[in-house]
Design a protein around this motif. Structure first.
Motif, PDB file in Angstrom:
ATOM      1  N   MET A  41      46.717 -36.432  68.607  1.00 42.85           N
ATOM      2  CA  MET A  41      47.746 -36.534  67.574  1.00 42.85           C
ATOM      3  C   MET A  41      47.255 -35.919  66.258  1.00 42.85           C
ATOM      4  SD  MET A  41      50.181 -37.584  69.375  1.00 42.85           S
ATOM      5  CE  MET A  41      51.424 -37.633  68.079  1.00 42.85           C
ATOM      6  N   ALA A  42      45.965 -36.073  65.951  1.00 44.68           N
ATOM      7  CA  ALA A  42      45.399 -35.452  64.747  1.00 44.68           C
ATOM      8  C   ALA A  42      45.435 -33.926  64.854  1.00 44.68           C
ATOM      9  CB  ALA A  42      43.971 -35.953  64.518  1.00 44.68           C
ATOM     10  N   TYR A  66      47.685 -32.220  66.534  1.00 44.06           N
ATOM     11  CA  TYR A  66      49.082 -31.831  66.316  1.00 44.06           C
ATOM     12  C   TYR A  66      49.453 -31.908  64.838  1.00 44.06           C
ATOM     13  CZ  TYR A  66      50.121 -31.287  71.259  1.00 44.06           C
ATOM     14  OH  TYR A  66      50.145 -30.834  72.558  1.00 44.06           O
ATOM     15  N   GLU A  67      48.928 -32.889  64.123  1.00 46.72           N
ATOM     16  CA  GLU A  67      49.177 -32.976  62.684  1.00 46.72           C
ATOM     17  C   GLU A  67      48.608 -31.736  61.990  1.00 46.72           C
ATOM     18  OE1 GLU A  67      50.250 -33.793  58.928  1.00 46.72           O
ATOM     19  OE2 GLU A  67      50.971 -34.835  60.711  1.00 46.72           O
ATOM     20  N   ARG A  68      47.393 -31.356  62.360  1.00 49.62           N
ATOM     21  CA  ARG A  68      46.780 -30.154  61.795  1.00 49.62           C
ATOM     22  C   ARG A  68      47.627 -28.921  62.119  1.00 49.62           C
ATOM     23  NH1 ARG A  68      44.568 -25.703  63.198  1.00 49.62           N
ATOM     24  NH2 ARG A  68      42.947 -24.720  61.958  1.00 49.62           N
ATOM     25  N   ALA A  69      48.128 -28.840  63.349  1.00 51.80           N
ATOM     26  CA  ALA A  69      48.944 -27.695  63.763  1.00 51.80           C
ATOM     27  C   ALA A  69      50.228 -27.612  62.946  1.00 51.80           C
ATOM     28  CB  ALA A  69      49.263 -27.786  65.259  1.00 51.80           C
ATOM     29  N   ARG A  70      50.875 -28.747  62.665  1.00 51.07           N
ATOM     30  CA  ARG A  70      52.091 -28.730  61.852  1.00 51.07           C
ATOM     31  C   ARG A  70      51.794 -28.189  60.453  1.00 51.07           C
ATOM     32  NH1 ARG A  70      52.931 -33.537  64.751  1.00 51.07           N
ATOM     33  NH2 ARG A  70      52.095 -34.812  63.061  1.00 51.07           N
ATOM     34  N   ARG A  71      50.677 -28.626  59.874  1.00 52.48           N
ATOM     35  CA  ARG A  71      50.287 -28.116  58.546  1.00 52.48           C
ATOM     36  C   ARG A  71      50.001 -26.617  58.609  1.00 52.48           C
ATOM     37  NH1 ARG A  71      46.954 -32.614  58.552  1.00 52.48           N
ATOM     38  NH2 ARG A  71      45.120 -31.272  58.719  1.00 52.48           N
ATOM     39  N   PHE A  72      49.260 -26.196  59.627  1.00 53.22           N
ATOM     40  CA  PHE A  72      48.919 -24.785  59.795  1.00 53.22           C
ATOM     41  C   PHE A  72      50.187 -23.944  59.912  1.00 53.22           C
ATOM     42  CE2 PHE A  72      48.063 -21.038  62.339  1.00 53.22           C
ATOM     43  CZ  PHE A  72      46.935 -20.512  61.743  1.00 53.22           C
ATOM     44  N   MET A  73      51.133 -24.388  60.748  1.00 53.07           N
ATOM     45  CA  MET A  73      52.375 -23.633  60.922  1.00 53.07           C
ATOM     46  C   MET A  73      53.128 -23.530  59.602  1.00 53.07           C
ATOM     47  SD  MET A  73      53.825 -24.443  64.768  1.00 53.07           S
ATOM     48  CE  MET A  73      53.868 -26.217  64.666  1.00 53.07           C
ATOM     49  N   ALA A  74      53.216 -24.627  58.867  1.00 49.93           N
ATOM     50  CA  ALA A  74      53.924 -24.609  57.582  1.00 49.93           C
ATOM     51  C   ALA A  74      53.253 -23.647  56.602  1.00 49.93           C
ATOM     52  CB  ALA A  74      53.982 -26.014  56.996  1.00 49.93           C
ATOM     53  N   GLU A  75      51.941 -23.636  56.601  1.00 48.62           N
ATOM     54  CA  GLU A  75      51.190 -22.751  55.691  1.00 48.62           C
ATOM     55  C   GLU A  75      51.292 -21.283  56.092  1.00 48.62           C
ATOM     56  OE1 GLU A  75      47.271 -24.389  55.956  1.00 48.62           O
ATOM     57  OE2 GLU A  75      47.824 -26.191  54.822  1.00 48.62           O
ATOM     58  N   HIS A  76      51.705 -21.012  57.315  1.00 47.36           N
ATOM     59  CA  HIS A  76      51.786 -19.644  57.817  1.00 47.36           C
ATOM     60  C   HIS A  76      53.235 -19.220  58.109  1.00 47.36           C
ATOM     61  CE1 HIS A  76      47.497 -20.446  58.243  1.00 47.36           C
ATOM     62  NE2 HIS A  76      47.355 -19.141  58.149  1.00 47.36           N
ATOM     63  N   ALA A  86      48.032 -26.307  70.813  1.00 46.87           N
ATOM     64  CA  ALA A  86      47.576 -26.437  69.428  1.00 46.87           C
ATOM     65  C   ALA A  86      46.054 -26.414  69.392  1.00 46.87           C
ATOM     66  CB  ALA A  86      48.092 -27.727  68.808  1.00 46.87           C
ATOM     67  N   SER A  87      45.535 -25.692  68.427  1.00 42.36           N
ATOM     68  CA  SER A  87      44.091 -25.586  68.250  1.00 42.36           C
ATOM     69  C   SER A  87      43.603 -26.612  67.236  1.00 42.36           C
ATOM     70  CB  SER A  87      43.737 -24.180  67.760  1.00 42.36           C
ATOM     71  OG  SER A  87      42.379 -24.116  67.386  1.00 42.36           O
ATOM     72  N   ALA A  88      42.412 -27.112  67.466  1.00 38.78           N
ATOM     73  CA  ALA A  88      41.791 -28.025  66.507  1.00 38.78           C
ATOM     74  C   ALA A  88      41.199 -27.263  65.331  1.00 38.78           C
ATOM     75  CB  ALA A  88      40.701 -28.849  67.200  1.00 38.78           C
ATOM     76  N   GLY A  89      41.096 -25.945  65.464  1.00 35.11           N
ATOM     77  CA  GLY A  89      40.564 -25.128  64.391  1.00 35.11           C
ATOM     78  C   GLY A  89      39.060 -25.201  64.230  1.00 35.11           C
ATOM     79  N   ILE A  90      38.367 -25.656  65.268  1.00 34.59           N
ATOM     80  CA  ILE A  90      36.908 -25.810  65.159  1.00 34.59           C
ATOM     81  C   ILE A  90      36.145 -24.704  65.874  1.00 34.59           C
ATOM     82  CG2 ILE A  90      37.016 -28.313  64.855  1.00 34.59           C
ATOM     83  CD1 ILE A  90      36.188 -28.545  67.847  1.00 34.59           C
ATOM     84  N   VAL A  91      36.841 -23.936  66.712  1.00 37.41           N
ATOM     85  CA  VAL A  91      36.165 -22.902  67.493  1.00 37.41           C
ATOM     86  C   VAL A  91      37.153 -21.763  67.785  1.00 37.41           C
ATOM     87  CG1 VAL A  91      36.645 -24.111  69.659  1.00 37.41           C
ATOM     88  CG2 VAL A  91      34.780 -22.495  69.572  1.00 37.41           C
ATOM     89  N   ARG A  92      36.687 -20.551  67.665  1.00 37.91           N
ATOM     90  CA  ARG A  92      37.543 -19.390  67.947  1.00 37.91           C
ATOM     91  C   ARG A  92      37.769 -19.246  69.450  1.00 37.91           C
ATOM     92  NH1 ARG A  92      37.863 -16.323  63.308  1.00 37.91           N
ATOM     93  NH2 ARG A  92      36.034 -16.405  61.961  1.00 37.91           N
ATOM     94  N   GLY A  93      38.988 -18.838  69.796  1.00 40.96           N
ATOM     95  CA  GLY A  93      39.273 -18.507  71.178  1.00 40.96           C
ATOM     96  C   GLY A  93      39.749 -19.649  72.055  1.00 40.96           C
ATOM     97  N   ALA A  94      39.834 -20.862  71.532  1.00 42.95           N
ATOM     98  CA  ALA A  94      40.222 -22.001  72.369  1.00 42.95           C
ATOM     99  C   ALA A  94      41.648 -21.857  72.905  1.00 42.95           C
ATOM    100  CB  ALA A  94      40.063 -23.313  71.608  1.00 42.95           C
TER     101      ALA A  94
END
Length: 169
Positions: A22-23, A25-35, A104-112
């Motif tokens: 769920m965290a 997905y929360e990060r992904a929603r913020r990322f999408m809004a910022e992009h 959705a990516s956790a943003g901790i590693v490239r290519g996931a």
């Protein structure tokens, strides 16, 4: 962000990872809004009960990277009712296919996320996915991963999405 592709591993998600998922997905929603994509996923999407149902159905997956969750996604082999009709185009084929949702990516590693898409493709050799018109980040990832734009589908009560497919040649 690290690159750890050689250590990626896909496994089914279980309830012990719900808060972590769920965290992400929360990060992904913020990322999408910022992009430039603030409306694809409302603040309550996906709801936790949907993720639990996906887990119970054996369709929720995590991409582990060095012992951490690097990405999450839904995968299932079988027809997607929302894909039965496509506008302004056509699917590449009508063979059995797998579907990927809510990646959705956790943003901790490239290519996931790319690894998740490749894993899904390896499961059946024919995958369909859709994304929001404003989600240029996902559209670029899909193109880079060999997916072809096929047309428009409508999901979740009429929301327009750009549909993509990747299949064996």
């Amino acid at each position: 962000m690290e690159q750890m592709k050689e250590t990626f591993k896909i496994q089914q998600a279980d309830i012990s990872r719900l808060d972590e998922i769920m965290a992400i997905y929360e990060r992904a929603r913020r990322f999408m809004a910022e992009h430039g994509n603030p409306t694809q996923w409302p603040s309550d999407y996906p709801p936790a009960d949907m993720i639990v149902q996906d887990m119970e159905a054996g369709c929720m997956y995590v991409c582990m990277a060095g012992g951490k969750v690097g990405a999450v996604f839904y995968y299932r082999k079988g027809e997607e009712p929302d894909y039965a009709r496509i506008w302004d185009g056509a699917w590449l084929n009508e063979e059995p296919y797998g579907v990927v949702h809510r990646i959705a990516s956790a943003g901790i590693v490239r290519g996931a996320a790319s690894f998740c898409l490749e894993w899904a493709f390896e499961q059946c050799g024919n995958v369909r996915i859709e994304t929001h018109r404003d989600n240029t980040v996902m559209q670029n990832l899909l193109k880079k991963s060999g997916f072809v734009y096929c047309g428009i589908v409508y999901v979740r009560g009429g929301q327009e999405r750009r549909a993509y497919q990747k299949c064996m040649a």
